[in-house]
Structure formats: C-alpha cells, structure tokens
Design a protein around this motif. Structure first.
Motif, PDB file in Angstrom:
ATOM      1  N   THR A 167      -4.927  -0.944  -4.021  1.00 24.16           N
ATOM      2  CA  THR A 167      -5.757  -2.135  -4.229  1.00 24.16           C
ATOM      3  C   THR A 167      -4.883  -3.379  -4.324  1.00 24.16           C
ATOM      4  O   THR A 167      -3.675  -3.297  -4.500  1.00 24.16           O
ATOM      5  N   GLY A 168      -5.522  -4.524  -4.215  1.00 21.20           N
ATOM      6  CA  GLY A 168      -4.798  -5.788  -4.300  1.00 21.20           C
ATOM      7  C   GLY A 168      -5.218  -6.771  -3.236  1.00 21.20           C
ATOM      8  O   GLY A 168      -5.071  -7.980  -3.403  1.00 21.20           O
ATOM      9  N   HIS A 169      -5.751  -6.266  -2.138  1.00 19.85           N
ATOM     10  CA  HIS A 169      -6.275  -7.161  -1.116  1.00 19.85           C
ATOM     11  C   HIS A 169      -7.578  -7.795  -1.595  1.00 19.85           C
ATOM     12  O   HIS A 169      -8.362  -7.161  -2.316  1.00 19.85           O
ATOM     13  N   THR A 170      -7.805  -9.025  -1.176  1.00 18.25           N
ATOM     14  CA  THR A 170      -9.037  -9.728  -1.542  1.00 18.25           C
ATOM     15  C   THR A 170      -9.863 -10.087  -0.300  1.00 18.25           C
ATOM     16  O   THR A 170     -10.813 -10.873  -0.385  1.00 18.25           O
ATOM     17  N   GLU A 171      -9.463  -9.525   0.847  1.00 15.95           N
ATOM     18  CA  GLU A 171     -10.202  -9.697   2.103  1.00 15.95           C
ATOM     19  C   GLU A 171     -10.236  -8.343   2.821  1.00 15.95           C
ATOM     20  O   GLU A 171      -9.566  -7.394   2.409  1.00 15.95           O
ATOM     21  N   ILE A 194       3.381  -4.724   1.528  1.00 11.21           N
ATOM     22  CA  ILE A 194       4.331  -3.665   1.871  1.00 11.21           C
ATOM     23  C   ILE A 194       4.326  -2.639   0.744  1.00 11.21           C
ATOM     24  O   ILE A 194       4.527  -2.982  -0.430  1.00 11.21           O
ATOM     25  N   TRP A 195       4.102  -1.356   1.121  1.00  8.91           N
ATOM     26  CA  TRP A 195       3.954  -0.282   0.136  1.00  8.91           C
ATOM     27  C   TRP A 195       4.928   0.857   0.454  1.00  8.91           C
ATOM     28  O   TRP A 195       5.206   1.133   1.617  1.00  8.91           O
ATOM     29  N   PRO A 196       5.402   1.533  -0.577  1.00  6.39           N
ATOM     30  CA  PRO A 196       6.130   2.787  -0.332  1.00  6.39           C
ATOM     31  C   PRO A 196       5.123   3.893  -0.051  1.00  6.39           C
ATOM     32  O   PRO A 196       3.977   3.830  -0.500  1.00  6.39           O
ATOM     33  N   ILE A 197       5.521   4.886   0.709  1.00  4.10           N
ATOM     34  CA  ILE A 197       4.636   6.034   0.933  1.00  4.10           C
ATOM     35  C   ILE A 197       5.040   7.139  -0.038  1.00  4.10           C
ATOM     36  O   ILE A 197       6.096   7.752   0.078  1.00  4.10           O
ATOM     37  N   ASN A 236      -0.371   5.574  -9.237  1.00  6.01           N
ATOM     38  CA  ASN A 236      -0.255   4.130  -9.460  1.00  6.01           C
ATOM     39  C   ASN A 236       0.854   3.548  -8.588  1.00  6.01           C
ATOM     40  O   ASN A 236       1.893   3.111  -9.074  1.00  6.01           O
ATOM     41  N   CYS A 237       0.619   3.551  -7.307  1.00 11.47           N
ATOM     42  CA  CYS A 237       1.610   3.062  -6.348  1.00 11.47           C
ATOM     43  C   CYS A 237       1.683   1.535  -6.425  1.00 11.47           C
ATOM     44  O   CYS A 237       0.660   0.855  -6.393  1.00 11.47           O
ATOM     45  N   LYS A 238       2.877   1.005  -6.554  1.00  9.74           N
ATOM     46  CA  LYS A 238       3.069  -0.434  -6.692  1.00  9.74           C
ATOM     47  C   LYS A 238       3.422  -1.058  -5.344  1.00  9.74           C
ATOM     48  O   LYS A 238       4.229  -0.524  -4.585  1.00  9.74           O
ATOM     49  N   CYS A 239       2.835  -2.208  -5.080  1.00 11.03           N
ATOM     50  CA  CYS A 239       3.155  -2.967  -3.878  1.00 11.03           C
ATOM     51  C   CYS A 239       4.585  -3.503  -3.994  1.00 11.03           C
ATOM     52  O   CYS A 239       4.962  -4.101  -5.008  1.00 11.03           O
ATOM     53  N   LEU A 240       5.396  -3.259  -2.949  1.00  3.54           N
ATOM     54  CA  LEU A 240       6.784  -3.719  -2.981  1.00  3.54           C
ATOM     55  C   LEU A 240       6.889  -5.225  -2.788  1.00  3.54           C
ATOM     56  O   LEU A 240       7.720  -5.890  -3.418  1.00  3.54           O
TER      57      LEU A 240
END
Length: 454
Positions: free
Chosen positions: A265-269, A303-306, A311-315
């Motif tokens: 999550t984190g996108h607003t569009e 940009i995300w790690p796979i 709780n994956c954090k956006c890089l």
C-alpha cells in the motif's frame, strides 16, 4: 658540343642557377621554356607529372596512411575510393575508420570481427538504413484482424504478439506471417503477459488468471483486488506474480498456488504499471542480482524489495514534482540500471544506484511525446499522429512515421513497442520485425514493421 664539354658547361650553369634568387630562377625557367620546342616541352610535361603528382597513399607506410585517413569524413573516403584500385584497397583496409563511422551513426560494433572490408560494408548498409529513417521510408505497415470487440491489452515477445479483448478472448499472433497461433476464451483483459506455455491476464473483473495455451484451460485464479487489475508481471524462478490495480494496491502472489503473499500500500492513484526486474547495479538498498519491484501511478514510482515478509517497506518513492503539478504518463522503462518515464514536460531518467535524476530530455516545443522504448543510443516515442525516433546522444528527433487514428488509452495498455534491441544501437541484423503495435477503433491491430533493407 662534346659530352665532356657539355657536362662541364652544365656544372657551371647549375652552380650559377643555384646562386640566383627565387625570382631570378623563375625568370630563367620562363626564358628556357620560351626557347624550347615541342620535344622539350613534352619531356618537361612528363617529368613534372611524376615530380608534382605523387601518390602519397602508395608511397607512405600503411600506418601513416591510416593515420591520415582518420581525419577524413566517411563520405570523402568513399569518394577517395574511386581514385584508383590502390586507394580503394588502402582505404577499405582501414578498419578503425569504418568502425568509428558506424559508431557515429549509432551502430553497434563487435570488436571481435577484425575484417576491415566487413566494416566498410556494414557502414554502407548503415548509411542506407539511416537515409531511409531520415526520409521516413524505413517502415511498413500491416494489420491483424480477428477480434470482435475492443482490444485493450497487448504484449509482445520474440516475434509473437498477444492481444486481449472485450470479446472475452485472448489471441497469440505470429507477427511475421499475421497468423493467429492460439485463441482462447478468457475474461475481459486489461493486461496480458505470456510465455511458451501460459498466459497471465489482469481483468476488469478485479482478478488475475493464468491460462494454458495448448488447452485453453484456466490453471490458476488470483482473487483479492477490489478494483480492475491494470498491470501484471511474473517470474517463474521466483514463483512470484505481481499485480497493480485501480484499488491503489500492488499484490504479490505465489504463481503456482494463487496465494496472496503480500499487499503493498501507499499509492493514492490507480496503479497502472508494475515491473519485476533483476537489479544490475549496487547501492545502499540493493545489490546486483536482487529482484526489484517497481510500481507506478499517475504521480509516483515506488520501488519495493521482493520478499515474503508481510510488512514490506517501500525502498524509495520517485516523483517529478512535490506538489503533483506534473503527472507521469503510464509508460515505464526499467532495465536494472536506469528508470525512465515520460511526463508532460519531457523524459525523466533516474540512476537506479543513487535514485538521482540523471537528465530530463525535453522534446521540441510543439511536441508532447510519450515513451515507448529507451536504449543506449535511441528512444522510441509517439504522439497522437506520429511515431518518432530520437538520437539520445544529441536529443534530436531523427525520424518519424505517420500513425492512424488509434484507440487511446489513459493507462497506456493499447499500444506498445516491438523489438527493443536496436535501441541500444543498430547492427544490420536487429532492424527487423515489429516496431510498434496499437489497437484500432475497428478492433483490428495496426502494426508498424521494419522494412527489409534495399
């Protein structure tokens, strides 16, 4: 006059002649020429040609000849090849000259090929292709006909084009022949990706599905999104599928089981593009060989790690304007080293190691161009009327090709670039096949293809 007396007289005259000034020597020669008859003048003409018109390419060591030739432009060299067989032989043997000429045209060079004549032939072929591009004669068009409703999803790989349509079908086409290889019944397709065995589709019904080409059977169904799925990507080695949706989320799935491993999550569009790619550079956040996930919406690239952690954090989040005054277009290029995306004011290129903007390429004032493909030498761009090729070394448009009134898509799913290797430099072999494909209002697919070399 006796020979002995003549030689003595000639010695005296020579000593006197050498003591004269240049002006006096010229007057003496003029006087002697005026006194000469036809035999003497013919003798003088024959000897002057040998003395004054020396063939320096024939007389110089080959290394010095090559050094001099480097200072001439290729077109002049081609003219020099017409002087004589000897000149043609020497100039054709200067490999470095022809390799550099090819490089300057944006041609790839294989240093393992040490045949100078080969590179001269490559240059001649390159000149022809570049002239075709400048004269807007390098491409030809074709159409694929078979769908009965709107085609909204396209994906190209290795000479094959997949199309997904609102007629609840997906088709796989051989671009070179125009033949449909497979046609299977699906849901409505907003995104497609395929390999030899399977097809993965993202749908307006909020799901992702995996299909077997040979039987048309649905082998996996991925449910969990609450909005249309606009983009999919997968990697068999990782057993991972990723999807981007109108519900503003990115989901990571186990490809083999259909289990949702993570929701990002984190996108607003709307998330209109997801890319799963192996990293090729080292930074504080990743190493070469790491798999990276990119997701893009109207304003941001994340940009995300796979990984399989919950709780994956956006890089990192990349934007071109903090106040969202500039929106990104839904075309994203990522090759493991650079991220490139187009906006209303130009192309943005980020260095993936530092996340810094390397450059912003602003098109001509009259153009609002969208990105299709980006390489080391060329970029493929388009607008509502034309397909363009830009030389990235000069940031100038070098060719264009007219486009018909194609079907517009805010998500960028209804058009794509074909073969991409030539964007890193033409080589005389990679300028073949599909350049561009787009869906048309009549449900056909319009193709732009490289024209065969003349």
């Amino acid at each position: 006059m006796e020979r002995k007396d003549f030689e003595a007289w000639l010695d005296n005259i020579s000593v006197t002649f050498l003591s004269l000034t240049d002006l006096q020597k010229n007057e003496t020669l003029d006087h002697l020429i005026a006194l000469s008859g036809a035999v003497q003048l013919r003798h003088l003409s024959n000897n002057l040609e040998t003395l004054l018109k020396r063939d320096f390419l024939k007389l110089l060591p080959l290394e010095l000849s090559f050094y001099l030739l480097k200072w001439l432009d290729p077109q002049t060299l081609l003219t020099c090849c017409l002087v004589s067989k000897q000149w043609n032989k020497v100039i054709s043997a200067c490999m470095e000259v022809w390799q550099n000429a090819c490089k300057n045209l944006g041609w790839q060079i294989d240093d393992s090929v040490q045949d100078a004549l080969h590179w001269k032939k490559v240059y001649l072929k390159a000149i022809l292709r570049m002239k075709q591009l400048e004269d807007h004669e390098a491409f030809e068009t074709s159409s694929l006909i078979g769908h009965s409703a709107r085609v909204y999803a396209l994906y190209y790989k290795d000479g094959l084009l997949c199309t997904g349509s609102d007629d609840l079908s997906a088709k796989l086409w051989d671009v070179s022949t125009g033949q449909c290889i497979y046609g299977i019944q699906t849901h409505t397709c907003a995104a497609v990706k395929f390999d030899e065995q399977k097809l993965v589709t993202g749908s307006f019904d909020n799901t992702v599905a995996c299909w077997e080409w040979s039987s048309g059977a649905k082998t996996q169904h991925f449910r969990g999104h609450t909005g249309a799925v606009f983009s999919v990507d997968y990697n068999d080695d990782l057993d991972v599928l990723v999807s981007g949706s109108a519900d503003f989320t990115v989901k990571v799935w186990a490809l083999s089981t259909g289990v949702c491993l993570n929701t990002l999550t984190g996108h607003t569009e709307w998330v209109t593009k997801v890319v799963l790619q192996k990293c090729k550079v080292k930074s504080l956040m990743h190493s070469p060989g790491d798999y990276i996930l990119l997701s893009a919406d109207k304003y941001e690239i994340k940009i995300w790690p796979i990984g399989r952690e919950i709780n994956c954090k956006c890089l990192k989040t990349l934007t071109v304007s903090e106040d969202r005054s500039i929106s990104l277009q839904p075309r994203l290029h990522f090759d493991g080293k650079y991220i490139v995306c187009s906006s209303a004011i130009g192309l943005y290129q980020w260095d993936f190691a530092s996340y810094d903007i390397l450059r912003v390429i602003k098109p001509p004032e009259f153009a609002n161009l969208s990105l299709l493909g980006f390489g080391d030498i060329f970029a493929l761009l388009f607008d509502n009327h034309y397909l363009y090729i830009m030389d990235l070394r000069t940031e100038k448009l070098i060719s264009r090709w007219p486009l018909p009134e194609y079907r517009k898509s805010k998500r960028g799913s209804s058009f794509l670039a074909g073969e991409m290797a030539w964007l890193d430099g033409l080589d005389g072999q990679n300028d073949v096949g599909l350049v561009f494909a787009t869906s048309m209002p009549d449900h056909s697919i319009h193709l732009v293809l490289w024209k065969e070399h003349g």
